[in-house]
Design an enzyme around this catalytic site. Sequence first.
Site, PDB file in Angstrom:
ATOM      1  CG  HIS A  25      -1.945   1.066   1.244  1.00 58.42           C
ATOM      2  ND1 HIS A  25      -3.082   1.001   2.027  1.00 58.42           N
ATOM      3  CD2 HIS A  25      -2.017   2.257   0.598  1.00 58.42           C
ATOM      4  CE1 HIS A  25      -3.795   2.100   1.857  1.00 58.42           C
ATOM      5  NE2 HIS A  25      -3.160   2.895   1.002  1.00 58.42           N
ATOM      6  CG  HIS A  27      -1.469   5.997  -2.728  1.00 61.56           C
ATOM      7  ND1 HIS A  27      -2.622   5.775  -3.443  1.00 61.56           N
ATOM      8  CD2 HIS A  27      -1.718   5.577  -1.455  1.00 61.56           C
ATOM      9  CE1 HIS A  27      -3.530   5.253  -2.627  1.00 61.56           C
ATOM     10  NE2 HIS A  27      -3.013   5.116  -1.423  1.00 61.56           N
ATOM     11  CG  HIS A 205      -7.716   3.215  -0.452  1.00 61.60           C
ATOM     12  ND1 HIS A 205      -6.996   2.611  -1.439  1.00 61.60           N
ATOM     13  CD2 HIS A 205      -6.856   4.047   0.189  1.00 61.60           C
ATOM     14  CE1 HIS A 205      -5.751   3.056  -1.404  1.00 61.60           C
ATOM     15  NE2 HIS A 205      -5.639   3.936  -0.428  1.00 61.60           N
ATOM     16  CD  GLU A 208      -7.580   6.694   4.362  1.00 57.96           C
ATOM     17  OE1 GLU A 208      -8.106   6.618   3.236  1.00 57.96           O
ATOM     18  OE2 GLU A 208      -6.522   7.339   4.571  1.00 57.96           O
ATOM     19  CG  ASP A 286      -1.692   5.683   2.563  1.00 59.53           C
ATOM     20  OD1 ASP A 286      -1.950   5.317   1.411  1.00 59.53           O
ATOM     21  OD2 ASP A 286      -2.538   6.233   3.306  1.00 59.53           O
ATOM     22  CG  ASP A 287      -0.069   8.873   0.246  1.00 62.34           C
ATOM     23  OD1 ASP A 287      -0.015   8.826  -0.988  1.00 62.34           O
ATOM     24  OD2 ASP A 287      -1.059   8.503   0.908  1.00 62.34           O
TER      25      ASP A 287
HETATM   26  N1  HPA Z   1      -6.688   7.283   0.969  1.00 59.08           N
HETATM   27  C1  HPA Z   1      -7.356   7.544  -0.143  1.00 59.08           C
HETATM   28  N2  HPA Z   1      -6.754   7.976  -1.230  1.00 59.08           N
HETATM   29  C2  HPA Z   1      -5.438   8.160  -1.221  1.00 59.08           C
HETATM   30  C3  HPA Z   1      -4.707   7.911  -0.091  1.00 59.08           C
HETATM   31  C4  HPA Z   1      -5.356   7.439   1.068  1.00 59.08           C
HETATM   32  O1  HPA Z   1      -4.792   7.179   2.138  1.00 59.08           O
HETATM   33  N3  HPA Z   1      -3.422   8.210  -0.404  1.00 59.08           N
HETATM   34  C5  HPA Z   1      -3.398   8.603  -1.683  1.00 59.08           C
HETATM   35  N4  HPA Z   1      -4.624   8.576  -2.180  1.00 59.08           N
HETATM   36 ZN    ZN Z   2      -3.826   4.722   0.399  1.00 57.01          ZN
END
Ligand code: HPA
Ligand code: ZN
Length: 349
Positions: A25, A27, A205, A208, A286-287
């Site tokens: 996971h 991006h 996703h 969250e 994630d990012d």
């Molecule tokens: N959630 C949804 N979209 C996203 C995320 C996330 O954590 N990171 C990049 N796009």
């Molecule tokens: Zn994500």
Amino acid sequence: MFKIPPIAPERLPDLLRAIPKAELHIHIEGSLEPELIFSLAQRNGLTLPYPSVEALRSAYAFTNLQSFLDIYYAGASVLLHEQDFYDMARAYLARAAADSVVHTELFFDPQTHTARGVPIETVINGLHRACEDARTLLGISASLILCFLRHLSEEDAFATLEQALPLQDKFIGVGLDSSELGHPPEKFARVFARCRELGLHLVAHAGEEGPPAYIWSALDVLKVARIDHGVQAFKDAALMQRLAQDRVPLTVCPLSNQKLCVFPDLKDHNLRQLLEAGLCATVNSDDPAYFGGYINDNFTQVFAATGMTARHAYQLASNSFEASFASEADKRIWQHKLKESFERFVEYD
Ligand code: HPA
Ligand code: ZN
């Protein structure tokens, strides 16, 4: 079952950094560090609405998912040419290899780029070339998962799929990301049904910020093999049972959840509870450029905050291989390497 050898608690951070792991996971646009955003802007003759790298970094104070997404999409606007996509992925893959990642499945958001006039071939070819080079230059395997932006329409997702299909040999699956609340998985039921017919792997996703109902519909309507995040599952006992029974993987991202105020204090993160309830939870970044850490930072910080042990570390790394879309042969090799790396830690004690 592998018997976890005793490992001194003070050696746990080093163990977490050293064990082989898969990242499922991430991006790729979320790996763009401010320094790279500025250098790509300069290379492409673009002016950013921030005077410096420091000013941009100091804007990274988020209150929820949407407040992050606004700045994340702005950062991605410096990506114009195939080489830009290559350089971004190359930088992430080198960083992942340094964190003992042996396999990764990278999300990318084509609509963020095609909406700005960047051809989808430019995006996919640049990213794919970096994945190929990672195998030969870094010794790690990497594949691509195309994500649909859920705040856009079903029609837009179908158009994106059409554009991507001539390049289908360069990505292994599809996912669903962006603004979750108000955009339930069922909005993309027909798109995912088509992707399933095409033999693509499916993830989404869900849970969250959104409710357990979104996780149920990702499973039962979209028929995904993995849930990205999924941390809201704890609110629904029947869902927890379903996820545990079917070993549906959750790709959990502790620092993302902290920075987006899902669990504002990492001590309250529920990763440990998910694992101990028998779910196939994994740790991911994630990012990483936006949330203050790559995968090993996620491991070390969530372990320190929640008091998890070497047993949890083994389970999480093992889950990451189990949850991946790699071949069974590769999974066996990595599981073996994982055991070896634990044994090495004992010998050096
Ligand atoms: N959630 C949804 N979209 C996203 C995320 C996330 O954590 N990171 C990049 N796009
Ligand atoms: Zn994500």
